[in-house]
Each structure stands twice: as C-alpha cells, then as structure tokens.
Scaffold this motif. Structure first.
Motif, PDB file in Angstrom:
ATOM      1  N   THR A 234       0.840  -1.204   0.000  1.00 40.49           N
ATOM      2  CA  THR A 234       0.000   0.000   0.000  1.00 40.49           C
ATOM      3  C   THR A 234       0.872   1.249   0.000  1.00 40.49           C
ATOM      4  OG1 THR A 234      -1.763  -1.114   1.209  1.00 40.49           O
ATOM      5  CG2 THR A 234      -1.762   1.295   1.273  1.00 40.49           C
TER       6      THR A 234
ATOM      7  N   THR B  74       0.329   5.747  -0.056  1.00 34.15           N
ATOM      8  CA  THR B  74      -0.572   6.898   0.007  1.00 34.15           C
ATOM      9  C   THR B  74       0.212   8.167  -0.313  1.00 34.15           C
ATOM     10  OG1 THR B  74      -1.997   5.866   1.672  1.00 34.15           O
ATOM     11  CG2 THR B  74      -2.105   8.260   1.482  1.00 34.15           C
TER      12      THR B  74
ATOM     13  N   THR C 155      -5.357  13.719  -1.885  1.00 38.73           N
ATOM     14  CA  THR C 155      -4.756  12.522  -1.307  1.00 38.73           C
ATOM     15  C   THR C 155      -5.416  11.274  -1.875  1.00 38.73           C
ATOM     16  OG1 THR C 155      -4.249  13.694   0.746  1.00 38.73           O
ATOM     17  CG2 THR C 155      -4.284  11.286   0.841  1.00 38.73           C
TER      18      THR C 155
ATOM     19  N   THR D 255      -4.981   6.749  -1.989  1.00 38.50           N
ATOM     20  CA  THR D 255      -4.329   5.534  -1.516  1.00 38.50           C
ATOM     21  C   THR D 255      -4.445   4.456  -2.576  1.00 38.50           C
ATOM     22  OG1 THR D 255      -4.769   6.026   0.811  1.00 38.50           O
ATOM     23  CG2 THR D 255      -4.332   3.726   0.255  1.00 38.50           C
TER      24      THR D 255
END
Length: 242
Positions: free
Chosen positions: A17, A19, A28, A30
């Motif tokens: 992952t 971000t 923003t 992710t």
C-alpha cells in the motif's frame, strides 16, 4: 534446453500500500497492490465515491496524454498519471497485479518511480507456472509527431535509446541508452523525477494542472534556467532518464 525463470509470468507475493497526493489534482489518494493470477494483466479497480470500476492497462484504454497518461474516459471514470507506476511494473518484470485506488490519479510520491520499486520489492515478486507471451519486433517501425519520433528496431533483448533536446540550458541535449532489466531499472532509472519550468506554473494552475506539484515531488527549473531544488540532480542526465 530448459526454460529460464524470465520465460514465466510473475505477480506480487503479498499486498502493498502507498498513500500520497496527485501531482495534478492535489488530492490525497491511496493505492493497494494485490497478487493476481496468470494472464490477469495489470488491472485497476477504481473506487471513487461510488461503485468500483475496472480499467485495464491497455493502449486501447488510453483516453488522454496531455501532461500525463490517462486510462479511461477523461469525462467519466478514469485514472491519470499512471506512467511512473507502469514504468515500474515493466521495469521490474511484473506481469499481473490488481491495483485498487480510491481516487482518479496515481500519487506522485517523490516524483520518481522509487516508492513503487520499494513497495514491490517489499511485497516480493512471485514467479507463476504459466509462460509469458512476447511481441517480437522483426523490422523497424517508426512513428513521427512533429519534430519528435520513436522507432522500434529488432534486438535480442530489451533496450531503450533516448535523446531529448530542450532550449533551456539547464537541460539542453541529453541522451540515455541502456538495456533494461530489474537491477538496471532500480539503479539507473527509478530515481529520475518528473520535471517542469517555474515559468509554466501559473498557466498550469489556471488550467487545473500541477495543483499538487512542489519541490518535494518535482524537479523544477527556475526563471534563471537553473535547477532550484536544494539537492540538485540525482543523475547528471536525470531529465533524459525520466
């Protein structure tokens, strides 16, 4: 003679992952990378406030190339700024991965591909029991657009030869030529950043672009035709490597 490991398809071993913000949207986002079966390809699952949409990383899905590469419909479901991620997938030899993303733009991170490289290396790359399929170039194929051109030539392997020529003395004429494999990509290409000119910033902002751009994620050439980033260049010819 037996088949070599690079004759087989690959995927990531585990979930990873990242971000960050979109360089154009400033929002923003992710992104999750998940293992995928052989012959899945590179598939984006877009979840942006509604139902999940699937977009495949195929040339037929490219909807725009103005200041970034966009998959999907610019007026509908789309994912922008996929180029650093797609370069990493290619450079590391990853054939199959599902990419879940909760926004319409891949995060710019530090402006290079290295955060993607590190995420994939941490997740690990797994070899699958299905052979790859290749397109082999058997004769030169050339595409021209204005003063620019690109050409595919027969070669035993994969090699890129790039030359750029900018009026700015900070860039000028630069070349980069190398065979490509995962180690070379990590060492010689992955850290090269996106770049731009300070003189273009207000025009880009007015058009809705570069809203997330900063010296933390872009190599910037100032009005005096010098790189204004405190750390300077990561490679002498960083512009050509990007």
């Amino acid at each position: 003679m037996g088949l070599l490991l690079h004759d087989y398809q690959t995927t990531v071993k585990s979930r990873a992952t990242l971000t960050g913000i979109g360089v154009h949207s400033g929002k923003t986002v992710t992104v999750h990378f998940l293992p995928a079966d052989a012959d899945t390809g590179i598939v984006f699952h877009l979840s942006n406030g509604g139902e999940t949409r699937e977009l495949r990383a195929l040339v037929a899905e490219v909807g725009a190339t103005d200041l970034c590469t966009m998959l999907g419909d610019p007026a509908g479901a789309h994912i922008g700024t996929v180029e650093h991620l797609m370069a990493t997938v290619f450079g590391l030899g990853i054939d199959n991965v599902v990419i879940e993303i909760d926004g319409s733009e891949v995060p710019i991170l530090d402006g290079s591909a290295m955060a993607f490289v590190e995420a994939f290396d941490q997740a690990g790359i797994e070899t699958l029991a299905v052979k790859r399929r290749y397109i082999r170039v058997v004769k030169p194929v050339r595409v021209e657009a204005g003063a620019s051109w690109a050409e595919f030539r027969p070669y035993d392997g994969t090699r890129f030869e790039v030359e750029i020529d900018f009026e700015s003395p900070a860039i000028g004429r630069q070349q980069f030529a190398s065979d490509i494999n995962p180690d070379i990509f990590r060492r010689d290409i992955g850290r090269a950043r996106t770049f731009g000119f300070m003189k273009d910033v207000e025009r880009l902002w007015a058009a809705g672009y570069a809203l997330g751009s900063s010296l933390e994620n872009s190599l910037v050439i100032g009005d005096d035709n010098r790189v204004i980033n405190v750390g300077g260049l990561r490679y002498p010819n960083e512009f050509a490597r990007h």
